[in-house]
Design a protein around this motif. Structure first.
Motif, PDB file in Angstrom:
ATOM      1  N   UNK A 133       0.846  -1.186   0.000  1.00 33.47           N
ATOM      2  CA  UNK A 133       0.000   0.000   0.000  1.00 33.47           C
ATOM      3  C   UNK A 133       0.884   1.239   0.000  1.00 33.47           C
ATOM      4  N   UNK A 134       0.351   2.341  -0.528  1.00 26.84           N
ATOM      5  CA  UNK A 134       1.104   3.597  -0.539  1.00 26.84           C
ATOM      6  C   UNK A 134       1.371   4.040   0.891  1.00 26.84           C
ATOM      7  N   UNK A 135       2.574   4.543   1.139  1.00 26.48           N
ATOM      8  CA  UNK A 135       2.968   4.936   2.502  1.00 26.48           C
ATOM      9  C   UNK A 135       3.795   6.219   2.442  1.00 26.48           C
ATOM     10  N   UNK A 136       3.155   7.363   2.146  1.00 28.05           N
ATOM     11  CA  UNK A 136       3.901   8.625   2.036  1.00 28.05           C
ATOM     12  C   UNK A 136       4.557   9.065   3.336  1.00 28.05           C
ATOM     13  N   UNK A 137       4.047   8.628   4.491  1.00 22.96           N
ATOM     14  CA  UNK A 137       4.622   9.029   5.776  1.00 22.96           C
ATOM     15  C   UNK A 137       5.690   8.091   6.295  1.00 22.96           C
ATOM     16  N   UNK A 138       6.095   7.141   5.476  1.00 27.49           N
ATOM     17  CA  UNK A 138       7.094   6.152   5.874  1.00 27.49           C
ATOM     18  C   UNK A 138       8.454   6.809   6.109  1.00 27.49           C
ATOM     19  N   UNK A 139       9.210   6.274   7.053  1.00 29.69           N
ATOM     20  CA  UNK A 139      10.602   6.679   7.263  1.00 29.69           C
ATOM     21  C   UNK A 139      11.476   5.563   6.688  1.00 29.69           C
ATOM     22  N   UNK A 140      11.787   5.622   5.378  1.00 27.18           N
ATOM     23  CA  UNK A 140      12.522   4.513   4.751  1.00 27.18           C
ATOM     24  C   UNK A 140      13.993   4.532   5.105  1.00 27.18           C
ATOM     25  N   UNK A 141      14.637   3.409   4.931  1.00 27.19           N
ATOM     26  CA  UNK A 141      16.070   3.285   5.126  1.00 27.19           C
ATOM     27  C   UNK A 141      16.778   3.873   3.912  1.00 27.19           C
ATOM     28  N   UNK A 142      18.077   4.056   4.034  1.00 27.74           N
ATOM     29  CA  UNK A 142      18.863   4.679   2.968  1.00 27.74           C
ATOM     30  C   UNK A 142      19.871   3.674   2.428  1.00 27.74           C
ATOM     31  N   UNK A 143      20.366   3.943   1.224  1.00 25.96           N
ATOM     32  CA  UNK A 143      21.475   3.153   0.699  1.00 25.96           C
ATOM     33  C   UNK A 143      22.745   3.532   1.451  1.00 25.96           C
ATOM     34  N   UNK A 144      23.503   2.537   1.873  1.00 25.72           N
ATOM     35  CA  UNK A 144      24.788   2.786   2.534  1.00 25.72           C
ATOM     36  C   UNK A 144      25.884   2.598   1.495  1.00 25.72           C
ATOM     37  N   UNK A 145      26.667   3.642   1.296  1.00 29.26           N
ATOM     38  CA  UNK A 145      27.737   3.566   0.304  1.00 29.26           C
ATOM     39  C   UNK A 145      28.930   2.791   0.851  1.00 29.26           C
ATOM     40  N   UNK A 146      29.750   2.301  -0.059  1.00 21.57           N
ATOM     41  CA  UNK A 146      30.919   1.530   0.321  1.00 21.57           C
ATOM     42  C   UNK A 146      32.095   2.457   0.605  1.00 21.57           C
ATOM     43  N   UNK A 147      32.723   2.260   1.754  1.00 23.54           N
ATOM     44  CA  UNK A 147      33.850   3.099   2.168  1.00 23.54           C
ATOM     45  C   UNK A 147      35.003   3.028   1.170  1.00 23.54           C
ATOM     46  N   UNK A 148      35.120   1.923   0.460  1.00 18.68           N
ATOM     47  CA  UNK A 148      36.201   1.794  -0.515  1.00 18.68           C
ATOM     48  C   UNK A 148      36.028   2.788  -1.667  1.00 18.68           C
ATOM     49  N   UNK A 149      34.784   3.175  -1.933  1.00 15.17           N
ATOM     50  CA  UNK A 149      34.534   4.153  -3.000  1.00 15.17           C
ATOM     51  C   UNK A 149      34.693   5.578  -2.474  1.00 15.17           C
TER      52      UNK A 149
END
Length: 356
Positions: A133-149
């Motif tokens: 279902x649509x969830x505009x108020x969601x607090x989504x997780x983020x992409x974690x970048x690689x420290x090597x980059x």
């Protein structure tokens, strides 16, 4: 997963210690095995990272037909070549001339679309999918970048937490109507929540560990209107590394790695020590392997070895996540100062699964 960006990078070239005809081209802290003599230190070349899916014509042009991963042999995956870990592809596609490379390097351009490269999205098992279902108020997780980059992202004393090979479960609790929304990392990025289903792995985890109750308590204690609790659901039946837990029956294993609170319309991520204190006696937390002055070499060492989550070193460690003692912005990353390093043994294991 990290953000997929195909960029032009300045190379540092090293000798391959075990092969006379090969060398190592370094981008950030990544190293890719290349043919000897093709590149010199200071040269510019395109870097195609892991998890990239290449178009058939580019695969053929680079002489990689039948050599990449996946059923179509078109996915970039970490491999070992003559004993050295090779992550990503260093190349100079015919579509780009020398001036194009210089311009793209100066602009920091992402060439993925121009080269027809897309990000690999793993299939989702039935137990992790369901009605959404649509969830505009969601607090989504983020992409974690690689420290090597992004090796310049950290320069202070930072804690290092073990990275758990499970599937990220994101819960948002809204105080006003006590509404609970549960999603995966992939669905959360699309602002979609999973409709509650007792057969769904994520809902089984949050109900089994009473995460909504804990989120409500945190909201009351910190004066938040919304609370996001981010945990790893793991165990046999979730991914190929189970940490000695069986999540196929009963309550799935679960460990929290982050908490966000919305206070007065401002989103704040709990610092590591605050997170541990808030969750003590309430929910399990991903183990911290080290807390002290940041040392890139030590972080790389900690990414390898055996896991500590099970307490019995059942199998290899997936890697580590690095974050500051006080949550802060990173100009290098363009967002939160948080990054990961993935174990070479994990990347090159056989029969691995990568569900989001």
């Amino acid at each position: 997963m990290s953000t997929l960006r195909v960029t032009v990078e300045e190379l540092t070239v090293h000798e391959h210690p075990h092969a006379d005809a090969l060398e190592l081209a370094q981008v950030g802290l990544y190293r890719a095995v290349v043919a000897k003599g093709v590149y010199r230190t200071g040269d510019l070349a395109v870097y195609v990272p892991e998890q990239a899916v290449l178009p058939e014509e580019l695969v053929a042009e680079l002489g990689l037909s039948g050599k990449l991963a996946g059923s179509a042999a078109n996915r970039v995956k970490a491999i070992r070549l003559r004993g050295e870990l090779s992550q990503g592809i260093v190349c100079r596609p015919k579509a780009l001339n020398g001036a194009d490379l210089v311009r793209a390097h100066e602009d920091g351009a992402d060439l993925a679309a121009e080269l027809g490269v897309v990000k690999w999205v793993p299939p989702v098992p039935v137990s992790m999918s369901g009605e959404v279902e649509a969830a505009p108020g969601l607090l989504p997780w983020i992409d974690i970048e690689n420290l090597k980059r992004y090796p310049a992202a950290f320069s202070e004393g930072e804690p290092v937490a073990e990275k758990v090979h499970g599937t990220a479960c994101c819960l948002t609790f809204g105080v006003r109507d006590e509404h609970v929304q549960v999603t995966s990392k992939g669905l959360g990025a699309q602002r979609l929540a999973l409709v509650e289903d007792p057969k769904n792995l994520y809902w089984r985890a949050v109900r089994g560990h009473d995460v909504p109750r804990v989120a409500a308590e945190i909201a009351g204690e910190l004066g938040a209107s919304r609370v996001g609790v981010y945990g790893e659901v793991y165990g046999d039946g979730v991914q190929d590394l189970g940490y000695g837990a069986d999540s196929r029956r009963g309550e799935p294993a679960y460990a929290v790695f982050d908490v966000a609170v919305d206070i007065g319309g401002q989103l704040r991520w709990l610092d590591p020590q605050e997170l541990t204190a808030v969750l003590e006696g309430r929910l399990p937390v991903v183990p911290t392997l080290y807390s002290g002055p940041y040392d890139a070499r030590l972080v790389m060492e900690l990414a390898e070895g055996r896991e500590t989550l099970s307490g019995r070193a059942v199998h290899l460690r997936e890697g580590v996540v690095v974050r500051p003692l006080q949550d802060r912005y990173s100009a290098e990353l363009g967002g939160r100062a948080i990054a990961k390093v993935v174990s070479g043994a994990y990347l090159t294991r056989k029969g691995g699964t990568e569900y989001e």
